[in-house]
Motif scaffolding. Sequence first.
Motif, PDB file in Angstrom:
ATOM      1  N   LYS A  85     -79.592  56.617  49.160  1.00 16.73           N
ATOM      2  CA  LYS A  85     -79.935  55.903  50.380  1.00 16.73           C
ATOM      3  C   LYS A  85     -80.037  54.415  50.061  1.00 16.73           C
ATOM      4  N   ALA A  86     -79.373  53.591  50.875  1.00 15.77           N
ATOM      5  CA  ALA A  86     -79.417  52.141  50.679  1.00 15.77           C
ATOM      6  C   ALA A  86     -80.815  51.613  50.967  1.00 15.77           C
ATOM      7  N   VAL A  87     -81.249  50.683  50.120  1.00 16.43           N
ATOM      8  CA  VAL A  87     -82.535  50.026  50.316  1.00 16.43           C
ATOM      9  C   VAL A  87     -82.343  48.530  50.087  1.00 16.43           C
ATOM     10  N   PRO A  88     -83.100  47.711  50.811  1.00 17.05           N
ATOM     11  CA  PRO A  88     -82.975  46.263  50.608  1.00 17.05           C
ATOM     12  C   PRO A  88     -83.560  45.865  49.251  1.00 17.05           C
ATOM     13  N   SER A  89     -82.863  44.969  48.589  1.00 17.24           N
ATOM     14  CA  SER A  89     -83.345  44.493  47.294  1.00 17.24           C
ATOM     15  C   SER A  89     -82.712  43.138  46.995  1.00 17.24           C
ATOM     16  N   VAL A  90     -83.447  42.319  46.325  1.00 26.01           N
ATOM     17  CA  VAL A  90     -82.939  41.003  45.953  1.00 26.01           C
ATOM     18  C   VAL A  90     -82.151  41.097  44.651  1.00 26.01           C
ATOM     19  N   ASP A  91     -82.638  41.876  43.697  1.00 24.99           N
ATOM     20  CA  ASP A  91     -82.026  41.964  42.367  1.00 24.99           C
ATOM     21  C   ASP A  91     -81.193  43.228  42.230  1.00 24.99           C
ATOM     22  N   GLU A  92     -79.889  43.105  42.493  1.00 17.17           N
ATOM     23  CA  GLU A  92     -78.963  44.238  42.357  1.00 17.17           C
ATOM     24  C   GLU A  92     -78.867  44.624  40.885  1.00 17.17           C
ATOM     25  N   LEU A  93     -78.972  45.897  40.596  1.00 25.67           N
ATOM     26  CA  LEU A  93     -78.825  46.406  39.240  1.00 25.67           C
ATOM     27  C   LEU A  93     -77.344  46.634  38.994  1.00 25.67           C
ATOM     28  N   VAL A  94     -76.785  45.977  37.996  1.00 25.72           N
ATOM     29  CA  VAL A  94     -75.351  46.042  37.714  1.00 25.72           C
ATOM     30  C   VAL A  94     -75.145  46.491  36.277  1.00 25.72           C
ATOM     31  N   ASP A  95     -74.257  47.458  36.077  1.00 23.79           N
ATOM     32  CA  ASP A  95     -73.843  47.877  34.736  1.00 23.79           C
ATOM     33  C   ASP A  95     -72.387  48.295  34.836  1.00 23.79           C
ATOM     34  N   LYS A  96     -71.503  47.338  34.618  1.00 19.40           N
ATOM     35  CA  LYS A  96     -70.062  47.573  34.779  1.00 19.40           C
ATOM     36  C   LYS A  96     -69.542  48.633  33.818  1.00 19.40           C
ATOM     37  N   GLU A  97     -70.114  48.709  32.615  1.00 17.22           N
ATOM     38  CA  GLU A  97     -69.662  49.707  31.639  1.00 17.22           C
ATOM     39  C   GLU A  97     -69.970  51.123  32.102  1.00 17.22           C
ATOM     40  N   VAL A  98     -71.163  51.343  32.641  1.00 19.29           N
ATOM     41  CA  VAL A  98     -71.540  52.669  33.139  1.00 19.29           C
ATOM     42  C   VAL A  98     -70.644  53.054  34.314  1.00 19.29           C
ATOM     43  N   VAL A  99     -70.426  52.125  35.228  1.00 21.10           N
ATOM     44  CA  VAL A  99     -69.575  52.402  36.388  1.00 21.10           C
ATOM     45  C   VAL A  99     -68.161  52.728  35.934  1.00 21.10           C
ATOM     46  N   ALA A 100     -67.606  51.943  35.015  1.00 15.16           N
ATOM     47  CA  ALA A 100     -66.248  52.188  34.519  1.00 15.16           C
ATOM     48  C   ALA A 100     -66.156  53.552  33.832  1.00 15.16           C
ATOM     49  N   ARG A 101     -67.177  53.903  33.028  1.00 17.09           N
ATOM     50  CA  ARG A 101     -67.159  55.189  32.328  1.00 17.09           C
ATOM     51  C   ARG A 101     -67.222  56.353  33.317  1.00 17.09           C
ATOM     52  N   LEU A 102     -68.103  56.259  34.308  1.00 17.62           N
ATOM     53  CA  LEU A 102     -68.210  57.334  35.299  1.00 17.62           C
ATOM     54  C   LEU A 102     -66.915  57.469  36.101  1.00 17.62           C
ATOM     55  N   ARG A 103     -66.315  56.357  36.453  1.00 17.13           N
ATOM     56  CA  ARG A 103     -65.056  56.413  37.215  1.00 17.13           C
ATOM     57  C   ARG A 103     -63.921  56.967  36.359  1.00 17.13           C
ATOM     58  N   ARG A 104     -63.912  56.617  35.067  1.00 17.33           N
ATOM     59  CA  ARG A 104     -62.903  57.159  34.152  1.00 17.33           C
ATOM     60  C   ARG A 104     -63.081  58.674  34.007  1.00 17.33           C
ATOM     61  N   LEU A 105     -64.321  59.133  33.888  1.00 14.49           N
ATOM     62  CA  LEU A 105     -64.589  60.568  33.792  1.00 14.49           C
ATOM     63  C   LEU A 105     -64.193  61.286  35.085  1.00 14.49           C
ATOM     64  N   THR A 106     -64.448  60.660  36.216  1.00 17.07           N
ATOM     65  CA  THR A 106     -64.079  61.244  37.512  1.00 17.07           C
ATOM     66  C   THR A 106     -62.566  61.365  37.623  1.00 17.07           C
ATOM     67  N   ARG A 107     -61.848  60.297  37.251  1.00 22.56           N
ATOM     68  CA  ARG A 107     -60.373  60.348  37.285  1.00 22.56           C
ATOM     69  C   ARG A 107     -59.845  61.427  36.352  1.00 22.56           C
ATOM     70  N   GLY A 108     -60.483  61.598  35.201  1.00 17.69           N
ATOM     71  CA  GLY A 108     -60.053  62.620  34.247  1.00 17.69           C
ATOM     72  C   GLY A 108     -60.168  64.016  34.815  1.00 17.69           C
ATOM     73  N   LEU A 109     -61.155  64.248  35.667  1.00 17.80           N
ATOM     74  CA  LEU A 109     -61.303  65.560  36.305  1.00 17.80           C
ATOM     75  C   LEU A 109     -60.334  65.706  37.473  1.00 17.80           C
ATOM     76  N   SER A 110     -60.142  64.633  38.216  1.00 21.69           N
ATOM     77  CA  SER A 110     -59.277  64.687  39.387  1.00 21.69           C
ATOM     78  C   SER A 110     -57.800  64.692  39.022  1.00 21.69           C
ATOM     79  N   TYR A 111     -57.457  63.950  37.970  1.00 25.00           N
ATOM     80  CA  TYR A 111     -56.064  63.827  37.554  1.00 25.00           C
ATOM     81  C   TYR A 111     -55.971  63.988  36.042  1.00 25.00           C
TER      82      TYR A 111
END
Length: 113
Positions: free
Chosen positions: A64-90
């Motif tokens: 659920k979206a919540v208002p926040s000033v300080d967005e938590l960003v971790d590009k490596e975690v996002v890239a790894r999860l997306r790579r794992l997702t693509r590996g399952l899908s394709y």
Amino acid sequence: MQVIMYAGGEFLTGDDIADALLEYSRALGEEDQAQLVQIPVREPDGSQTTARFLIGPASQIVAKAVPSVDELVDKEVVARLRRLTRGLSYPEASAVDEQEPRWALSRDHDDVA
């Protein structure tokens, strides 16, 4: 920022991280698999830590979206999860030795003159 509601707990994390976690959970569910996943989360006092989730076919995750000033960003975690997702899908095809024909890989190699 988004709050992930999972197993009776609430975990605050970045938008991209939450989206990638949900996408990976969906892909695992479609493949009837489960995995442990660690993502960064923000504590109520503002500090950052990590949370581990067991995700798969039986996972019941809500974000659920919540208002926040300080967005938590971790590009490596996002890239790894997306790579794992693509590996399952394709899934990637495995390489076959091009030196020997495919039919030769399973036949009996007795010399025939």
